[in-house]
Design a protein around this motif. Structure first.
Motif, PDB file in Angstrom:
ATOM      1  N   GLU A 207       0.844  -1.092  -0.065  1.00 12.94           N
ATOM      2  CA  GLU A 207       0.066   0.090  -0.019  1.00 12.94           C
ATOM      3  C   GLU A 207       0.891   1.156  -0.087  1.00 12.94           C
ATOM      4  O   GLU A 207       2.059   1.155   0.199  1.00 12.94           O
ATOM      5  N   ASN A 208       0.416   2.337  -0.417  1.00 16.75           N
ATOM      6  CA  ASN A 208       1.209   3.679  -0.479  1.00 16.75           C
ATOM      7  C   ASN A 208       2.035   3.766  -1.428  1.00 16.75           C
ATOM      8  O   ASN A 208       2.940   4.215  -1.302  1.00 16.75           O
ATOM      9  N   VAL A 209       1.742   3.130  -2.665  1.00 19.68           N
ATOM     10  CA  VAL A 209       2.763   2.996  -3.948  1.00 19.68           C
ATOM     11  C   VAL A 209       2.281   4.115  -4.674  1.00 19.68           C
ATOM     12  O   VAL A 209       1.110   4.177  -5.284  1.00 19.68           O
ATOM     13  N   SER A 210       3.150   4.661  -5.468  1.00 20.99           N
ATOM     14  CA  SER A 210       3.001   5.881  -6.461  1.00 20.99           C
ATOM     15  C   SER A 210       4.217   5.435  -7.350  1.00 20.99           C
ATOM     16  O   SER A 210       5.033   4.834  -7.014  1.00 20.99           O
ATOM     17  N   ALA A 211       4.140   6.343  -8.262  1.00 19.16           N
ATOM     18  CA  ALA A 211       5.431   6.471  -9.597  1.00 19.16           C
ATOM     19  C   ALA A 211       6.469   6.954  -8.899  1.00 19.16           C
ATOM     20  O   ALA A 211       7.383   6.374  -9.024  1.00 19.16           O
ATOM     21  N   SER A 212       6.480   7.581  -7.782  1.00 19.10           N
ATOM     22  CA  SER A 212       7.830   7.959  -7.268  1.00 19.10           C
ATOM     23  C   SER A 212       8.599   7.238  -6.212  1.00 19.10           C
ATOM     24  O   SER A 212       9.641   7.351  -5.887  1.00 19.10           O
ATOM     25  N   ASN A 213       7.755   6.111  -5.670  1.00 18.34           N
ATOM     26  CA  ASN A 213       8.353   5.196  -4.754  1.00 18.34           C
ATOM     27  C   ASN A 213       8.332   3.779  -4.962  1.00 18.34           C
ATOM     28  O   ASN A 213       8.118   2.948  -4.112  1.00 18.34           O
ATOM     29  N   MET A 214       7.867   3.465  -6.375  1.00 19.40           N
ATOM     30  CA  MET A 214       7.963   1.945  -6.951  1.00 19.40           C
ATOM     31  C   MET A 214       9.069   1.322  -6.584  1.00 19.40           C
ATOM     32  O   MET A 214       9.053   0.004  -6.304  1.00 19.40           O
ATOM     33  N   ASP A 215      10.496   1.974  -6.475  1.00 15.02           N
ATOM     34  CA  ASP A 215      11.600   1.043  -5.906  1.00 15.02           C
ATOM     35  C   ASP A 215      11.471   0.846  -4.414  1.00 15.02           C
ATOM     36  O   ASP A 215      11.921  -0.379  -4.109  1.00 15.02           O
ATOM     37  N   GLU A 216      11.179   1.766  -3.700  1.00 13.20           N
ATOM     38  CA  GLU A 216      10.733   1.513  -2.295  1.00 13.20           C
ATOM     39  C   GLU A 216       9.655   0.184  -2.040  1.00 13.20           C
ATOM     40  O   GLU A 216       9.745  -0.736  -1.266  1.00 13.20           O
ATOM     41  N   ALA A 217       8.789   0.456  -2.927  1.00 12.48           N
ATOM     42  CA  ALA A 217       7.608  -0.580  -2.708  1.00 12.48           C
ATOM     43  C   ALA A 217       8.219  -2.192  -3.223  1.00 12.48           C
ATOM     44  O   ALA A 217       7.924  -3.155  -2.520  1.00 12.48           O
ATOM     45  N   LEU A 218       9.260  -2.289  -4.232  1.00 13.95           N
ATOM     46  CA  LEU A 218       9.901  -3.320  -4.587  1.00 13.95           C
ATOM     47  C   LEU A 218      10.647  -3.892  -3.424  1.00 13.95           C
ATOM     48  O   LEU A 218      10.900  -4.955  -3.292  1.00 13.95           O
ATOM     49  N   GLU A 219      11.229  -2.942  -2.796  1.00 14.25           N
ATOM     50  CA  GLU A 219      12.287  -3.612  -1.619  1.00 14.25           C
ATOM     51  C   GLU A 219      11.540  -3.942  -0.586  1.00 14.25           C
ATOM     52  O   GLU A 219      11.884  -5.217  -0.141  1.00 14.25           O
ATOM     53  N   VAL A 220      10.283  -3.299  -0.267  1.00 11.35           N
ATOM     54  CA  VAL A 220       9.378  -4.018   0.829  1.00 11.35           C
ATOM     55  C   VAL A 220       9.001  -5.412   0.355  1.00 11.35           C
ATOM     56  O   VAL A 220       8.921  -6.117   1.327  1.00 11.35           O
ATOM     57  N   ALA A 221       8.352  -5.575  -0.703  1.00  8.43           N
ATOM     58  CA  ALA A 221       8.055  -6.604  -1.322  1.00  8.43           C
ATOM     59  C   ALA A 221       9.055  -7.907  -1.120  1.00  8.43           C
ATOM     60  O   ALA A 221       8.944  -9.066  -0.867  1.00  8.43           O
ATOM     61  N   GLU A 222      10.257  -7.417  -1.711  1.00 10.97           N
ATOM     62  CA  GLU A 222      11.437  -8.132  -1.904  1.00 10.97           C
ATOM     63  C   GLU A 222      11.724  -8.648  -0.344  1.00 10.97           C
ATOM     64  O   GLU A 222      11.990 -10.168  -0.121  1.00 10.97           O
ATOM     65  N   LYS A 223      11.526  -8.136   0.611  1.00 13.77           N
ATOM     66  CA  LYS A 223      12.134  -8.443   1.977  1.00 13.77           C
ATOM     67  C   LYS A 223      11.138  -9.249   2.571  1.00 13.77           C
ATOM     68  O   LYS A 223      11.391 -10.453   3.031  1.00 13.77           O
ATOM     69  N   GLU A 224       9.739  -9.251   2.082  1.00 11.19           N
ATOM     70  CA  GLU A 224       8.659 -10.261   2.156  1.00 11.19           C
ATOM     71  C   GLU A 224       8.968 -11.597   1.792  1.00 11.19           C
ATOM     72  O   GLU A 224       8.779 -12.549   2.418  1.00 11.19           O
ATOM     73  N   CYS A 225       9.315 -11.455   0.369  1.00  6.82           N
ATOM     74  CA  CYS A 225       9.395 -12.740  -0.358  1.00  6.82           C
ATOM     75  C   CYS A 225      10.819 -13.496   0.036  1.00  6.82           C
ATOM     76  O   CYS A 225      10.979 -14.892   0.253  1.00  6.82           O
ATOM     77  N   ARG A 226      11.628 -12.875   0.771  1.00  6.13           N
ATOM     78  CA  ARG A 226      13.057 -13.458   1.089  1.00  6.13           C
ATOM     79  C   ARG A 226      12.886 -14.484   2.248  1.00  6.13           C
ATOM     80  O   ARG A 226      13.513 -15.123   2.494  1.00  6.13           O
ATOM     81  N   LYS A 227      11.601 -14.037   2.964  1.00  4.02           N
ATOM     82  CA  LYS A 227      11.240 -14.725   4.014  1.00  4.02           C
ATOM     83  C   LYS A 227      10.976 -16.199   3.781  1.00  4.02           C
ATOM     84  O   LYS A 227      11.223 -17.340   4.489  1.00  4.02           O
ATOM     85  N   HIS A 228      10.469 -16.563   2.473  1.00  3.49           N
ATOM     86  CA  HIS A 228      10.203 -17.835   1.885  1.00  3.49           C
ATOM     87  C   HIS A 228      11.339 -18.166   1.023  1.00  3.49           C
ATOM     88  O   HIS A 228      11.146 -19.075   0.138  1.00  3.49           O
ATOM     89  N   HIS A 229      12.469 -17.562   0.884  1.00  5.73           N
ATOM     90  CA  HIS A 229      13.399 -17.828   0.124  1.00  5.73           C
ATOM     91  C   HIS A 229      13.076 -17.820  -1.562  1.00  5.73           C
ATOM     92  O   HIS A 229      13.390 -18.231  -2.289  1.00  5.73           O
ATOM     93  N   LYS A 230      12.282 -16.507  -1.809  1.00  6.83           N
ATOM     94  CA  LYS A 230      12.041 -16.266  -2.967  1.00  6.83           C
ATOM     95  C   LYS A 230      12.380 -14.702  -3.572  1.00  6.83           C
ATOM     96  O   LYS A 230      12.760 -14.187  -2.651  1.00  6.83           O
ATOM     97  N   HIS A 231      11.686 -14.380  -4.670  1.00  8.45           N
ATOM     98  CA  HIS A 231      12.242 -13.122  -5.275  1.00  8.45           C
ATOM     99  C   HIS A 231      10.876 -12.372  -5.636  1.00  8.45           C
ATOM    100  O   HIS A 231      10.157 -12.952  -6.234  1.00  8.45           O
ATOM    101  N   ALA A 232      10.609 -11.293  -5.384  1.00  4.29           N
ATOM    102  CA  ALA A 232       9.480 -10.447  -5.740  1.00  4.29           C
ATOM    103  C   ALA A 232       9.479  -9.899  -7.235  1.00  4.29           C
ATOM    104  O   ALA A 232      10.407  -9.489  -7.635  1.00  4.29           O
ATOM    105  N   VAL A 233       8.475 -10.105  -8.112  1.00  5.91           N
ATOM    106  CA  VAL A 233       8.285  -9.832  -9.035  1.00  5.91           C
ATOM    107  C   VAL A 233       6.905  -9.103  -9.285  1.00  5.91           C
ATOM    108  O   VAL A 233       5.956  -9.626  -8.956  1.00  5.91           O
ATOM    109  N   TYR A 234       7.098  -7.584  -9.698  1.00  9.82           N
ATOM    110  CA  TYR A 234       5.945  -6.844  -9.893  1.00  9.82           C
ATOM    111  C   TYR A 234       4.718  -7.331 -10.981  1.00  9.82           C
ATOM    112  O   TYR A 234       5.133  -8.104 -11.947  1.00  9.82           O
ATOM    113  N   VAL A 235       3.616  -7.489 -10.456  1.00 10.32           N
ATOM    114  CA  VAL A 235       2.530  -7.929 -11.251  1.00 10.32           C
ATOM    115  C   VAL A 235       1.602  -6.867 -11.427  1.00 10.32           C
ATOM    116  O   VAL A 235       0.882  -6.017 -10.903  1.00 10.32           O
TER     117      VAL A 235
END
Length: 75
Positions: free
Chosen positions: A31-59
């Motif tokens: 949540e709270n994603v805009s064009a100016s913070n897409m990199d931050e959103a990816l980092e947040v998602a990546e951190k969550e996916c790493r908990k399961h030894h996976k990689h985040a891919v934007y859909v």
């Protein structure tokens, strides 16, 4: 009056960053994603996916205002 301004400033600043609102081993919703913070959103998602030894891919999907979805995929 200055206390009211302090509280208002704190509330405004707390809603600025991308935050996870839902997470499973397969997907992450941010949540709270805009064009100016897409990199931050990816980092947040990546951190969550790493908990399961996976990689985040934007859909790309129409999830609504300021929402972004990510799939957690095998590395």
């Amino acid at each position: 009056m200055k206390y009211l301004l302090f509280i208002l400033a704190a509330l405004l600043l707390s809603g600025c960053g991308a935050i996870v609102i839902s997470s499973t081993h397969k997907q992450v919703l941010v949540e709270n994603v805009s064009a100016s913070n897409m990199d931050e959103a990816l980092e947040v998602a990546e951190k969550e996916c790493r908990k399961h030894h996976k990689h985040a891919v934007y859909v790309p999907a129409d999830l609504g205002f300021e929402l972004a979805g990510y799939s957690c995929v095998e590395e």
